[in-house]
Design an enzyme around this catalytic site. Sequence first.
Site, short mmCIF file in Angstrom:
data_model
loop_
_atom_site.label_atom_id
_atom_site.label_comp_id
_atom_site.label_asym_id
_atom_site.label_seq_id
_atom_site.Cartn_x
_atom_site.Cartn_y
_atom_site.Cartn_z
N CYS A 91 82.88 32.05 -27.61
CA CYS A 91 82.67 32.81 -26.37
C CYS A 91 81.32 33.54 -26.37
CB CYS A 91 83.80 33.80 -26.16
SG CYS A 91 84.04 34.95 -27.53
N HIS A 169 86.70 39.23 -26.76
CA HIS A 169 86.20 38.15 -25.90
C HIS A 169 84.94 38.62 -25.17
CE1 HIS A 169 86.22 34.57 -23.53
NE2 HIS A 169 86.41 35.22 -22.38
#
Length: 755
Positions: A91, A169
Site C-alpha cells: 500500500c 494502511h
Amino acid sequence: MNKGWLELESDPGLFTLLVEDFGVKGVQVEEIYDLQSKCQSPVYGFIFLFKWIEERRSRRKVSTLVDETSVIDDDIVNDMFFAHQLIPNSCATHALLSVLLNCSGVELGMTLSRMKAFTKGFNPESKGYAIGNAPELAKAHNSHARPEPRHLPEKQNGISAVRTMEAFHFVSYVPIKDRLFELDGLKAYPIDHGPWGEDEEWTDKARRVIMERIGLATAGEPYHDIRFNLMAVVPDRRIKYESKLDILKRNRQIILEGLQQIREKKVIRMTQQESGQDRKQQDSSSSEDTPPVVKKEEVQETPIPSGAEQATPTEAQEGAASLPSPAGKVRSMAKPALPAGGAPPPAPLPAPSTNTIVQRLPAFLDNHNYAKSPMQEEEDLAAGVGRSRPPQPPYSDDEDDYDDEEEECSTAGVTNSRVRRKLGLRTRTMSRTAVGGVAAMEGQLALSVLAEKLKKEVQRKDALATTGSTPLNVRTEGRTGGISITSACQPSPTPSNESTDTASEIGSAFNSPLRSPARSQATTRPSSPVASHVGRVLFGEEEGLPRLDARHNRAVRDLGVLVSSTQLQLQEDGVIFALPPTEALEGLKKVGGVDKKKKEEASGPGGEEEVKEGPSVEMKAEDVKESVDVKPEKENLPTTDVENSTKPPGEKYTPKELLALLKYVEADIANYEVYLKEEVEKRKKYKIDDQRRTHNYDEFICTFISMLAQEGMLASLVEQNISVRRRQGVSIGRLHKQRKPDRRKRSRPYKAKRQ
C-alpha cells in the site's frame, strides 16, 4: 512477485529515498505535524496513514456497495492512475505512485515513465497487476524495509489472532482536474470529495476531509482515537534554495556595481574640484604683485550661479572653510582671512556661548536620540542647539556629497548657515591663500590612511576566515586617491555573525544607553559584512555605517519582494529595476516560513518596513518546510510593494538606500544558506537512519559468536547463563510445591512417636 513485499514504516526519510530509487528527480516527502496550519504551496499530494482495525476491515470486505462519492464512470477512472492493491504490504508504493503518476510537471524518470505509458487506459485491476509484476518497484520497495524477524515455531502459538489482523494502511489525496480525489487501493473506485473553494487551495479542503475522517472536526467518527500520520509530497527544497541563492548573489553583484558607479562619479567630481583648486592656486601665485585691494574686489566680483544669494566676504570665508576633503568629509574648522598687510591674525578671543560651534554627529544621525551619548546631550543643552532638521531635497548625483555628508553646525544668531555653506562650496572664492592646497593635501592623506586601514582589515578577515563574507579589493586611483571597490561575490561558506553596527567597533555613540529597550530587544536581521565595508568606503570610517531605518528603505520597499525571485537590472544612469516575470507575482501568493519572519522583523509599529541589524535569525528544524521558508502573506504586503514591483522603468536610489537593499540581500543569502545546509544535513540523516533500519545484523552476530568460540569463551558463557536460569527456576518451584507435603509428612511421624 505476489509474495515477498515487506511492510514499510511511515517515515518521510524512507519515502524520500524510495522516490529517488524510483528514478524521480526534484521531489521529496515531508511530514505534516499540524492539520490546523496552512500548507506551503506547491504540494503534489498527501499520503495518509491510519490504523486498519479488524472491524473496519471486515466491514470494507462485506460492503461492496457504491456510495454517492464513488466515481463509477470507467472513462474517468481509467483516465487517472488508480490501481487496485492486489499484493499485501504494497500500500505504501501504491499511495506514492498514485500521487506521482497523477501529477504533471514532475520528472518521473525511466521506470515510472514506462509504467505510466504502458498502463494508460487500463482499468484499476490491470494497473494493480502491472505494479505487482514490476521487479524494479518491488526491489526498491524492499530495499527500505526492516528485515522481518524469524519467529521460532514454538513462539507462534502465543500470538493472538486478533492482533495479527490489525495493520496500518496508506491512502493518497490528489488534486485531479480541479477536484479532490481519495485513492485507496483496497476500494473498488476512487472517492470524489468535490472541488475546493475559489479563495482556497486544494490542500485546505484536503485537511478538512482528513480532520473529519479522524474525528477532529466531528464527533460522529467512532474511531476518533485512531493512530494516524500525514505526509506531503513536495518539490525538492534543495533545488529551490540553490536557485534563490544564485539569484540573490547575482543581485548582490548588481547592487555593488551600482554603488561602484556612484563612487566613480564622486571621484570624477573630486578630480574636477582638485583641478579647479590647482588652477586657482596658480592664478593666485602669478598675481601676487597685484595690490591686495584689487584682489579683494576680485573676490567680491566673483560670479555666483543663478538662483543663489550674493555672498559677503565673511560668508565666502565660512563656505570655503567647509570645503570637502577628497575623502568626502566636511571639515568643520575654518581659518580666518589674513589682513591686507599680510600680518598674522590677532589671538582669537573666547567666543560667547551663543556663537559656540558644537562638535556634533553627522547630519543624517543628528536627529536620532538613540544615536547620541549622554555627554552629547549635555553639550546640546548647554549650547542651546535644537534638534530640528529641515526636510531633505530629493536625491541627485550633484548634491550627493553635500546632502548626505554635510555637517550641521547651527548657531543661534545665524539662520541660513547651510545656504551659505553650499554657496561657499560652489563659488570657490578662495583665490589668495593656500587653504585649498592644504585641504587637498590633508584629504589625500586621510584617504590614503582610510585605504590602508581597509586593506589591513580585509587581509585580517581573510586570514581569520570566520565571517564567510566576500572580500573587497580596495585600490587607489589617480592622484586624487579615489577608491575602487571590486567584489568577487562568491558564496560564503557560513552565515556571518559579525555585527553590522560598524561604529560600535570603533567606539562611537551607536552603543549609547539612550537607545530604547524595545529596539534593543527586537529581533534583528543577519549581518552584512560586505555592506559594512562599502559603507566605510562611501561614508568614511569615522562616521561609520549609518543605521538604515525607515528613511532609507525605499529600495527595500520597491525591490525587497522580488529580490529573491527576479534578477535586477542596472542602467548606465544608475537606475536599478527588476523585470517583472510571471513567477515574480506568483511568488507573492506563496506563503511560508523564512521570508515571513524577515518581513515581520522588517515591519515597524506603523506598518513600515525597517531593515535591522544584528545576528542571524535563529532557525528551528521543524520550520524547514517552506513554511520554513517563510514568504510574506499577500494580505500583509503593502499595496505600494506590488505597484512598485510592476514598474518597468525603475528608480534611482541614494547610496544609503542601496546599502539598505544590500543588507536585505545579505540577510536573505545568510538565511537561505542556513536552510540549504539544513536540507543537506537532513538528507544525510535520512541515509544513516535507512542504513540502521535495513541493516542485517545476523552476519555480525554469527561472526561474534565464532570469535568467542575460537577464544574458548563461548562454552563458559553458555554454561553460566544456563546454570543461573536453572537455579532460579528450581528453587522457586521447590519452595512452592514442597511446603505442604513436607508439613504433612513431618506431622504424622511426630504424632506416631508421641503415641
